[in-house]
Scaffold this motif. Sequence first.
Motif, mmCIF file in Angstrom:
data_model
loop_
_atom_site.group_PDB
_atom_site.id
_atom_site.type_symbol
_atom_site.label_atom_id
_atom_site.label_comp_id
_atom_site.label_asym_id
_atom_site.label_seq_id
_atom_site.Cartn_x
_atom_site.Cartn_y
_atom_site.Cartn_z
ATOM 1 N N UNK A 134 50.599 45.564 -5.707
ATOM 2 C CA UNK A 134 50.825 45.697 -4.271
ATOM 3 C C UNK A 134 49.580 45.360 -3.446
ATOM 4 N N UNK A 135 48.390 45.586 -4.015
ATOM 5 C CA UNK A 135 47.152 45.435 -3.241
ATOM 6 C C UNK A 135 46.963 44.006 -2.743
ATOM 7 N N UNK A 136 47.259 43.026 -3.593
ATOM 8 C CA UNK A 136 47.200 41.629 -3.154
ATOM 9 C C UNK A 136 48.594 41.005 -3.146
ATOM 10 N N UNK A 137 49.614 41.857 -3.152
ATOM 11 C CA UNK A 137 51.004 41.404 -3.093
ATOM 12 C C UNK A 137 51.653 41.870 -1.805
ATOM 13 N N UNK A 138 52.534 42.867 -1.906
ATOM 14 C CA UNK A 138 53.229 43.371 -0.716
ATOM 15 C C UNK A 138 52.268 43.834 0.378
ATOM 16 N N UNK A 139 51.144 44.458 -0.036
ATOM 17 C CA UNK A 139 50.193 45.006 0.930
ATOM 18 C C UNK A 139 48.975 44.110 1.156
ATOM 19 N N UNK A 140 49.044 42.862 0.728
ATOM 20 C CA UNK A 140 47.908 41.948 0.917
ATOM 21 C C UNK A 140 47.590 41.786 2.394
ATOM 22 N N UNK A 407 55.136 34.335 -2.853
ATOM 23 C CA UNK A 407 55.975 34.177 -1.663
ATOM 24 C C UNK A 407 57.249 35.010 -1.767
ATOM 25 N N UNK A 408 57.874 34.993 -2.943
ATOM 26 C CA UNK A 408 59.117 35.743 -3.158
ATOM 27 C C UNK A 408 58.890 37.247 -2.974
ATOM 28 N N UNK A 412 60.577 39.500 0.001
ATOM 29 C CA UNK A 412 61.383 40.671 -0.365
ATOM 30 C C UNK A 412 60.880 41.934 0.344
ATOM 31 N N UNK A 413 59.571 41.964 0.631
ATOM 32 C CA UNK A 413 58.988 43.113 1.318
ATOM 33 C C UNK A 413 59.021 42.958 2.841
ATOM 34 N N UNK A 414 59.594 41.837 3.309
ATOM 35 C CA UNK A 414 59.649 41.598 4.743
ATOM 36 C C UNK A 414 58.305 41.260 5.345
#
Length: 425
Positions: A134-140, A407-408, A412-414
């Motif tokens: 999440x750190x560099x994904x959804x919450x990047x 990107x996906x 998905x996390x908006x």
Amino acid sequence: MHPGRPAFTRILIGLILLFSASVALASQGTVKIALNYPETGPYYMQGKDQWRAANLAETEINAAGGILNQKIELVTYDTKSSSELAAKNAVHAINSNGVKMIFGGSSSAVAVAVSKVCQEKGVPFFGTLTYSTTVTGEEARRHTFRECNDSWMAAKAISSYMNKNFKGKKYFYITADYTWGWTTEASLRKFSDTEDKAIHKGVLTPFPSTDFTAALKKADQERPDVLVLVLFGQEMANAIRSAHKMGMKERMQIVVPNLTLGMAERGTPRAMQGVVGTVPWCWQIPYTYNYERGIKFVEDFQKEHQRYPSSSAASAYTILYEYKAAVERAGTFDSGKVIKALEGHRYQLLKDEQVWRDFDHQSVQTVYVVRCKPRDEVVKNRYNLDYFEIIDQLPGKMAACSRQEWNDVRKAAGKPTRLEKLPGE
């Protein structure tokens, strides 16, 4: 007396005073950087190594002239591995101490919390020991960089090894109930083909926890071939010692996805024997692959602290040098320009080449699979710290998620597929 002497004397004195003032002003030039780390709490051993290595880097950099002729002044805060406290520390560091950069931490929940604060304040943040995707994904976020590998990369590396040796075997997962635990288990299930939870069962444990007896008994009843302990720091050490006492190691292979030297040390040589995991770095790597700068770091650290550095130490040390290099490439401490100087930049310090990926700010790098050595080999070492045998590795370009996969995740996390700019950019 010569008629021009008084005027000349006054001019000379004025020049001396001006020069002295200039020297004094130059000597006072400092740049404040905050180390926000767990001095106490369940991850204190990982935090202590960050502090040791950060001080070593600070001393070296200052002796060489600092950053843009500004000496580093390291400001430290204890997070206690609390995301709420870590966020408060970050606010104080920026508002009251005027720090130009924040780094540190040994928890992904802490990293996400500090990341939010630093984005709002426009200050770069470097995660030192944080593995959740999440750190560099959804919450990047644009200002956030992660120096260690993430759970996805670790899971790919260890699954590559496990699939060669335990393909089709039954797994059981004991997982810490927070963001790092969830994403690590999910990634490992994906790449080891153990996503069917009816066959490959698991249990979540509260964070923090000290007693894992009930979870281990539940695992033992299932008679898995592989027991995955998605636990970190002191929690992993407590669980591995209990599993050893229960005789579980003789009945199954134990895997710890993310290992550190401090975790192995707390687990004890006998309990850790044969455990398999991954590391982004360990002190044996520079000697194994002849990385001269890495060897120097190990020997300088050893001389100062009478022990070997861990991966969290290596990351903290690297971050300070990478921040220095980025500021000097940018020619300024301006956050936006420093970030641009980091994006896409390739660097090599303590291991092989790494790169700050431009779209998510993840440091893409080789991930090493290690097995803990027999107890008798560990205790032969002068510090009883020769725990890891490197048994496999996966290059960063094979381990990291692709741009499309990232990107996906963002969609998905908006979240947008480009990182938002810092305030004022």
